[in-house]
Motif scaffolding. Structure first.
Motif, PDB file in Angstrom:
ATOM      1  N   GLU A  66       0.836  -1.216   0.000  1.00  0.00           N
ATOM      2  CA  GLU A  66       0.000   0.000   0.000  1.00  0.00           C
ATOM      3  C   GLU A  66       0.866   1.259   0.000  1.00  0.00           C
ATOM      4  O   GLU A  66       0.557   2.246  -0.683  1.00  0.00           O
ATOM      5  N   LEU A  67       1.958   1.238   0.734  1.00  0.00           N
ATOM      6  CA  LEU A  67       2.842   2.406   0.784  1.00  0.00           C
ATOM      7  C   LEU A  67       3.541   2.612  -0.564  1.00  0.00           C
ATOM      8  O   LEU A  67       3.734   3.750  -1.009  1.00  0.00           O
ATOM      9  N   ALA A  68       3.910   1.525  -1.208  1.00  0.00           N
ATOM     10  CA  ALA A  68       4.547   1.626  -2.526  1.00  0.00           C
ATOM     11  C   ALA A  68       3.573   2.201  -3.546  1.00  0.00           C
ATOM     12  O   ALA A  68       3.948   3.049  -4.376  1.00  0.00           O
ATOM     13  N   GLU A  69       2.330   1.750  -3.485  1.00  0.00           N
ATOM     14  CA  GLU A  69       1.309   2.258  -4.402  1.00  0.00           C
ATOM     15  C   GLU A  69       1.039   3.737  -4.148  1.00  0.00           C
ATOM     16  O   GLU A  69       0.880   4.524  -5.090  1.00  0.00           O
ATOM     17  N   THR A  70       1.008   4.129  -2.886  1.00  0.00           N
ATOM     18  CA  THR A  70       0.791   5.539  -2.535  1.00  0.00           C
ATOM     19  C   THR A  70       1.924   6.408  -3.055  1.00  0.00           C
ATOM     20  O   THR A  70       1.696   7.478  -3.628  1.00  0.00           O
ATOM     21  N   LYS A  71       3.161   5.937  -2.868  1.00  0.00           N
ATOM     22  CA  LYS A  71       4.324   6.675  -3.349  1.00  0.00           C
ATOM     23  C   LYS A  71       4.276   6.833  -4.868  1.00  0.00           C
ATOM     24  O   LYS A  71       4.552   7.919  -5.404  1.00  0.00           O
ATOM     25  N   LYS A  72       3.903   5.756  -5.547  1.00  0.00           N
ATOM     26  CA  LYS A  72       3.806   5.791  -7.009  1.00  0.00           C
ATOM     27  C   LYS A  72       2.765   6.813  -7.460  1.00  0.00           C
ATOM     28  O   LYS A  72       3.011   7.610  -8.374  1.00  0.00           O
ATOM     29  N   ASN A  73       1.610   6.808  -6.811  1.00  0.00           N
ATOM     30  CA  ASN A  73       0.554   7.751  -7.172  1.00  0.00           C
ATOM     31  C   ASN A  73       0.974   9.190  -6.923  1.00  0.00           C
ATOM     32  O   ASN A  73       0.654  10.092  -7.702  1.00  0.00           O
TER      33      ASN A  73
END
Length: 205
Positions: free
Chosen positions: A185-192
């Motif tokens: 979830e943190l990786a996806e947030t960073k990507k967004n």
């Protein structure tokens, strides 16, 4: 987690003792009227989130010399989002003193779910005391630094109490336990954030 309400103020000595024992019984049984009809069964994923939130809150409180404890899963309730009270529409979760539990709607994404659980667990694990009002009703008197007036009309020092709780929550979010548990979830947030770094809201922020 042991029952941790320190005391009850107001009323007679007998009324205070009875109220404290009644609150203890609610804490242990979680027999709350009407809850069964709106509660959602805890999924394995939800239980994992509870465990992770307990672990990081205990870790942070332990740094400050506060005895480590865990909020039992029976004292955390996920309810159907369609029955979430309208006056709480801006509230993602809350700690309910008189029912000794945390309540959260069932439509919260996993990352936010853990963050909200951490925040409310800090409230739950804070110093707390109750009060008997003139009509005999039991309400919270102190939760952390926040203090209710004796007529229960106003809550004082709430902003500071929330600021400290949120600061502890942020600290918990920096732990390896938190980051490892929510790595996808943190990786996806960073990507967004990287892809939409120039996005603006309606106010141009």
């Amino acid at each position: 987690m042991k029952f941790s309400v320190e005391r009850i103020v107001g009323g007679t000595s007998e009324q205070r003792s009875e109220s404290l024992e009644r609150l203890r019984a609610i804490f242990e049984s979680q027999d709350i009227e009407g809850l069964a009809e709106i509660e959602v069964e805890k999924t394995p994923e939800f239980l994992e989130c509870i465990a992770a939130a307990n672990e990081v809150t205990a870790e942070i409180l332990g740094k400050y010399g506060i005895q480590k404890s865990s909020v039992d899963e029976k004292n955390i309730h996920m309810v159907k989002h369609e029955v979430w009270p309208e006056h709480l529409s801006g509230t993602a979760a809350f700690f309910q003193f008189v029912h000794q539990c945390i309540i959260i709607p069932d439509d919260v994404p996993r990352l936010k779910l853990v963050v909200f659980l951490i925040h409310e667990m800090f409230h739950f694990k804070s110093y707390s005391a109750g009060q008997l009002l003139s009509n005999g009703e039991l309400e919270d008197y102190r939760i952390g630094l926040a203090v209710s007036t004796r007529d229960n009309e106003y809550k004082q020092i709430t902003a500071l109490n929330e600021a400290i709780t949120e600061s502890l929550t942020y600290e918990a979010m920096q732990t390896d336990t938190f980051k490892n548990f929510l790595a996808p979830e943190l990786a996806e947030t960073k990507k967004n954030m990287e892809q939409r770094g120039d996005a603006e809201d309606d106010d141009g922020k």
